[in-house]
Motif scaffolding. Structure first.
Motif, mmCIF file in Angstrom:
data_model
loop_
_atom_site.group_PDB
_atom_site.id
_atom_site.type_symbol
_atom_site.label_atom_id
_atom_site.label_comp_id
_atom_site.label_asym_id
_atom_site.label_seq_id
_atom_site.Cartn_x
_atom_site.Cartn_y
_atom_site.Cartn_z
ATOM 1 N N ARG A 59 33.972 -36.387 99.630
ATOM 2 C CA ARG A 59 35.252 -35.976 99.055
ATOM 3 C C ARG A 59 35.909 -34.978 100.004
ATOM 4 O O ARG A 59 36.094 -33.799 99.668
ATOM 5 C CB ARG A 59 35.041 -35.378 97.657
ATOM 6 N N ARG A 61 30.552 -26.195 95.229
ATOM 7 C CA ARG A 61 31.591 -27.231 95.300
ATOM 8 C C ARG A 61 31.815 -27.661 96.750
ATOM 9 O O ARG A 61 32.104 -28.827 97.026
ATOM 10 C CB ARG A 61 32.909 -26.718 94.720
ATOM 11 N N CYS A 116 29.520 -27.755 99.182
ATOM 12 C CA CYS A 116 28.432 -28.684 99.513
ATOM 13 C C CYS A 116 28.652 -30.040 98.841
ATOM 14 O O CYS A 116 28.503 -31.094 99.469
ATOM 15 C CB CYS A 116 27.078 -28.130 99.051
ATOM 16 N N ALA A 117 29.012 -30.012 97.563
ATOM 17 C CA ALA A 117 29.187 -31.255 96.811
ATOM 18 C C ALA A 117 30.308 -32.098 97.410
ATOM 19 O O ALA A 117 30.192 -33.328 97.505
ATOM 20 C CB ALA A 117 29.468 -30.950 95.341
ATOM 21 N N ASP A 169 29.015 -33.566 100.776
ATOM 22 C CA ASP A 169 27.883 -34.484 100.619
ATOM 23 C C ASP A 169 28.268 -35.783 99.919
ATOM 24 O O ASP A 169 27.558 -36.790 100.039
ATOM 25 C CB ASP A 169 26.752 -33.819 99.814
ATOM 26 N N ASN A 170 29.361 -35.738 99.171
ATOM 27 C CA ASN A 170 29.739 -36.918 98.406
ATOM 28 C C ASN A 170 31.064 -37.514 98.869
ATOM 29 O O ASN A 170 31.773 -38.155 98.101
ATOM 30 C CB ASN A 170 29.773 -36.566 96.913
ATOM 31 N N SER A 185 25.212 -40.216 105.900
ATOM 32 C CA SER A 185 25.433 -39.316 104.772
ATOM 33 C C SER A 185 24.709 -38.009 105.041
ATOM 34 O O SER A 185 23.719 -37.963 105.770
ATOM 35 C CB SER A 185 24.973 -39.947 103.462
ATOM 36 N N CYS A 186 25.239 -36.966 104.464
ATOM 37 C CA CYS A 186 24.759 -35.614 104.720
ATOM 38 C C CYS A 186 24.348 -34.950 103.419
ATOM 39 O O CYS A 186 24.906 -35.253 102.362
ATOM 40 C CB CYS A 186 25.886 -34.766 105.325
ATOM 41 N N ARG A 187 23.389 -34.079 103.502
ATOM 42 C CA ARG A 187 23.023 -33.211 102.378
ATOM 43 C C ARG A 187 22.949 -31.786 102.891
ATOM 44 O O ARG A 187 22.167 -31.496 103.802
ATOM 45 C CB ARG A 187 21.680 -33.641 101.766
#
Lengths: 173, 173, 173
Positions: free
Chosen positions: C41, C32, C34-35, C38-39, C97-99
């Motif tokens: 939030r 969560r 990472c998510a 990455d998105n 943006s990041c991953r």
């Protein structure tokens, strides 16, 4: 949609064995997906989708604007198989190898038994010159359904951040 | 061999708790492997293999042709420990740091209790100049056995895609 | 400390269902995390910490020397929320943006119910020019506690290998 997904999962703070088993099954599907693409098993890759699946690769800007145009837009499994045949004839897969890394898998089960999923991906490619580099990064937006053969992608939308992407003959991501 | 592995696992569509527990134990071994290498615990890394293990790092072309010559070819754990001693003396490990990312883990249990496994890896390295970059990508081909101390690698073949690899004093991958 | 963590986990060779469930819950928290980053939030990201959390990003050299100075040093959740407000005003998050990729998660449960964790990370960034590249690599050193809302980071120390890091307005890693 992503906000809804986040909200839905925020409340799931004490995972039961059921949620663990669901996660494991979806995770296994995602791992088989990576393994099939990374090890040149494209024919197996197509079997991870339902017959009437949607599979598309779209740049992030298009996804944000709701535009459907992308690198790949397949609306059933037969189109995926046709693409694999084309790729085999074009001998694209002999020229490079890919490694798919994923993370940030978040699930939201729906009332109809399907599962909505999102995750991040990074693809590292090695070309014939022998150098490995980050080829593409982005996210998967999935709807996954249970079939007699196991969990399959009814929908996998690949939304890529990277805009420096080869568009001549797009390979699956 | 990879086709066989894919075929074997294709049928396992409804994982039971047993297959989940097996996956978890193998996954934990792989995670400890990454953690040991990434955090300069090379001595711990050697203990993840059986005494009569095979550990080798071979370029993809050699693996495809069945050629045994590679960067590293160790046929027991003592050879791994000797290599660690050499690396400590050469002070290679002070000069860079590594981060191992893995994905696509697919398992095939064998009748003799061992487990055949494959997974993809990407290694990101940071040199003394402070830049991080993709150092190597490839796949692990493993045979894993249960020992009194837990699951251990009886065989780990590291097959790398990248051919621009430093060969002077090879470090474990 | 890392040696102790390694020693503690070395003995845990036969994971029970309890250790699997614990691992799953901690893994879900990390996913969560990472998510959320990455998105985009970021607001959700702050809720994954306890109110009196420690969150810091320090270069590896400082961590090795025990120096507390780093890119980010927040000693409670309010400071994290303030930082998110600053980032929103600076519009930094629209520009890239990041991953986040992670691996090598190793856990050590403590007697007081908290869990000590370490893992490796690699962050891939895509800038407005459309190129994706390895932005940063390093490790997470965590202390995680169970709260009424679920597992939360009481402490997350981000120790980065990469020294070529943008320091103007640091974003969370």
């Amino acid at each position: 949609m992503t906000t809804t997904l986040a909200e839905r999962t925020t409340t799931a703070t004490t995972p039961s064995l059921d949620s663990l088993l669901l996660w494991f099954e979806i995770h296994q599907l995602n791992e088989r997906y990576c393994a099939a693409l990374d090890n040149d098993r494209l024919e197996e890759w197509t079997t991870l989708f339902t017959e009437d699946c949607l599979y598309e690769i779209v740049p992030r800007e298009n996804a944000d604007l709701g535009l459907p145009i992308g690198l790949i837009h397949c609306t059933n499994q037969r189109m995926l198989r046709d693409r694999v045949v084309s790729l085999r004839h074009a001998s694209i897969y002999e020229d490079h190898s890919c490694r798919h890394m994923t993370s940030g898998l978040v699930l939201a089960p729906h009332g109809d038994g399907s599962v909505q999923a999102e995750s991040s991906y990074v693809v590292v490619q090695t070309r014939t010159n022998g150098e490995s580099f980050v080829y593409q990064a982005g996210r998967y937006l999935d709807r996954i359904v249970r079939t007699p053969a196991g969990w399959r992608y009814a929908q996998r939308r690949v939304v890529y951040d990277t805009s420096r992407v080869i568009t001549l003959l797009a390979t699956p991501i």
